[in-house]
Scaffold this motif. Structure first.
Motif, PDB file in Angstrom:
ATOM      1  N   LEU A   1       5.592  23.983  13.476  1.00  0.00           N
ATOM      2  CA  LEU A   1       5.515  22.538  13.637  1.00  0.00           C
ATOM      3  C   LEU A   1       4.803  21.957  12.419  1.00  0.00           C
ATOM      4  CD1 LEU A   1       6.196  20.316  15.742  1.00  0.00           C
ATOM      5  CD2 LEU A   1       3.876  20.588  16.622  1.00  0.00           C
ATOM      6  N   LEU A   2       5.446  20.984  11.770  1.00  0.00           N
ATOM      7  CA  LEU A   2       4.904  20.355  10.579  1.00  0.00           C
ATOM      8  C   LEU A   2       4.751  18.859  10.812  1.00  0.00           C
ATOM      9  CD1 LEU A   2       6.860  22.868   9.648  1.00  0.00           C
ATOM     10  CD2 LEU A   2       6.442  21.964   7.357  1.00  0.00           C
ATOM     11  N   VAL A   3       3.930  18.219   9.990  1.00  0.00           N
ATOM     12  CA  VAL A   3       3.754  16.772  10.028  1.00  0.00           C
ATOM     13  C   VAL A   3       4.021  16.225   8.629  1.00  0.00           C
ATOM     14  CG1 VAL A   3       2.164  14.856  10.424  1.00  0.00           C
ATOM     15  CG2 VAL A   3       2.060  16.896  11.895  1.00  0.00           C
ATOM     16  N   LYS A   4       4.848  15.181   8.562  1.00  0.00           N
ATOM     17  CA  LYS A   4       5.151  14.532   7.283  1.00  0.00           C
ATOM     18  C   LYS A   4       4.289  13.288   7.161  1.00  0.00           C
ATOM     19  CE  LYS A   4       8.982  13.246   4.271  1.00  0.00           C
ATOM     20  NZ  LYS A   4      10.456  13.255   4.129  1.00  0.00           N
ATOM     21  N   ILE A   5       3.571  13.179   6.038  1.00  0.00           N
ATOM     22  CA  ILE A   5       2.578  12.115   5.891  1.00  0.00           C
ATOM     23  C   ILE A   5       2.951  11.175   4.747  1.00  0.00           C
ATOM     24  CG2 ILE A   5       0.846  13.705   6.766  1.00  0.00           C
ATOM     25  CD1 ILE A   5      -0.371  13.749   3.943  1.00  0.00           C
ATOM     26  N   ALA A   6       2.280  10.048   4.706  1.00  0.00           N
ATOM     27  CA  ALA A   6       2.548   9.013   3.700  1.00  0.00           C
ATOM     28  C   ALA A   6       1.734   9.249   2.432  1.00  0.00           C
ATOM     29  CB  ALA A   6       2.212   7.639   4.275  1.00  0.00           C
TER      30      ALA A   6
ATOM     31  N   LEU B   1       2.129  20.830   6.411  1.00  0.00           N
ATOM     32  CA  LEU B   1       2.120  19.398   6.117  1.00  0.00           C
ATOM     33  C   LEU B   1       3.110  19.119   4.994  1.00  0.00           C
ATOM     34  CD1 LEU B   1      -1.745  18.807   6.185  1.00  0.00           C
ATOM     35  CD2 LEU B   1      -0.095  18.010   7.896  1.00  0.00           C
ATOM     36  N   ILE B   2       3.902  18.075   5.169  1.00  0.00           N
ATOM     37  CA  ILE B   2       4.856  17.667   4.138  1.00  0.00           C
ATOM     38  C   ILE B   2       4.301  16.432   3.460  1.00  0.00           C
ATOM     39  CG2 ILE B   2       7.201  16.923   3.646  1.00  0.00           C
ATOM     40  CD1 ILE B   2       8.165  18.483   6.017  1.00  0.00           C
ATOM     41  N   ALA B   3       4.014  16.578   2.163  1.00  0.00           N
ATOM     42  CA  ALA B   3       3.421  15.490   1.389  1.00  0.00           C
ATOM     43  C   ALA B   3       4.342  15.181   0.194  1.00  0.00           C
ATOM     44  CB  ALA B   3       2.026  15.904   0.902  1.00  0.00           C
TER      45      ALA B   3
END
Length: 340
Positions: A214-219, A242-244
């Motif tokens: 599970l990943l989270v894409k951030i601003a 985390l996707i940055a």
């Protein structure tokens, strides 16, 4: 046809129309021909991340194939992985047209598409029938008309539906084109969301007998305090990566350009520096268990190199593919080999 000539022809069309034409052309060409023309020229550069084995660390970012309608063709271009979506529980049209704009002098795009997609059931059906056997991630979001206080319900529904067909799942809380969505990146809203999804994911993993990362894409527009808090939350709630970063609301690097004042998220070359700065700060604040995926501004080998040097285990491209063509995949993989 050399890609610069093909791009010139595509750029005579309205951007969203060109997008559809290009994808239809890839489908007509088919995986076998595309593999010979492009995929076979991409060197192998295996990398283990997220508990998965990638043939190379260069992937396609979410947004280009929102509905998983073109995975077979896109996978043949030589990507190490494909991320589809953003998909929402129910189909939605997205924002009114026009909603996609080119800034050619800056090798950039502005979009305010607004999670236009056919809904999660369509995407699952398409992935169940895919021939591409490579790694596929699914990017999930909430419907525009779902109140923020019920956002977890939408994300949980997406997670439950795609778990069986995804190699990893990305939680998109950073698009600037769904009102209020970015408020889910911080504070109690983030804690509630990640805790709820981690609990659901653990239950699904146990039933399936496999862990789906599970990943989270951030601003890219978070301040340092926000980046640090998000890194801490990701570790606390066992987020795998985390996707940055997503697109930016800033126009500092394209001020005065035609379309620069259009609402939406800016992607492409101007995003390289700010998104890579976020990536580097995250790299200094998460432990080795949290894989970082660098995306934003990669239009050449130098941009790919910058991401890897900043701490990315994997990178993604999208706007760079539009401006530079499939040869960018090969160039980025070679950059990975040089920095590895």
């Amino acid at each position: 046809m050399p890609y610069p000539l093909l791009r010139r022809a595509l750029f005579t069309l309205e951007p969203e129309r060109a997008h559809d034409v290009a994808l239809a052309g890839l489908d007509r060409a088919g995986p076998t021909l595309l593999g010979r023309l492009y995929g076979d020229r991409v060197p192998r550069a295996p990398v283990h991340a997220l508990g998965l084995d990638f043939p190379n660390p260069v992937g396609l970012a979410a947004g280009l194939d929102k509905n998983a309608d073109h995975v077979d063709a896109l996978g043949a271009l030589g990507f190490g992985f494909i991320e589809v979506g953003t998909v929402t529980p129910r189909p939605q049209d997205g924002n009114p047209h026009p909603r996609l704009f080119r800034l050619p002098r800056h090798e950039a795009l502005i979009n305010r598409l607004g999670f236009n997609n056919r809904g999660v059931d369509h995407l699952v059906q398409r992935l169940e029938g895919r021939r591409y056997r490579g790694i596929v991630g699914v990017n999930i979001g909430k419907n525009r008309d779902t109140p923020l206080e019920h956002a977890l319900d939408d994300y949980r529904h997406g997670l439950e539906r795609v778990h069986a067909v995804a190699d990893y799942i990305t939680v998109n809380v950073s698009s600037p084109n769904t009102p209020g969505l970015r408020s889910l990146q911080s504070g109690d809203a983030l804690t509630e969301l990640l805790a709820g999804l981690d609990k659901t994911r653990r239950s699904l993993d146990a039933a399936a007998g496999r862990r789906v990362p599970l990943l989270v894409k951030i601003a890219p527009d978070l301040d340092n305090e926000g980046i640090d808090a998000l890194a801490t939350a990701a570790t606390t709630h066992d987020i795998d990566g985390l996707i940055a970063t997503n697109t930016t609301a800033s126009r500092d690097r394209v001020a005065g350009a035609p379309h620069a004042e259009e609402e939406g998220g800016l992607s492409g070359a101007p995003l390289l520096q700010p998104s890579t700065a976020v990536l580097a700060r995250l790299a200094a604040r998460v432990d080795a268990r949290t894989a970082l995926v660098g995306v934003g501004g990669v239009v050449d080998a130098a941009g790919a190199t910058a991401k890897f040097l900043a701490g990315a285990r994997l990178i993604q491209i999208y706007t760079g593919l539009i401006y530079r063509g499939p040869s960018l995949i090969r160039d980025a993989v070679r950059a990975a080999q040089r920095t590895g």
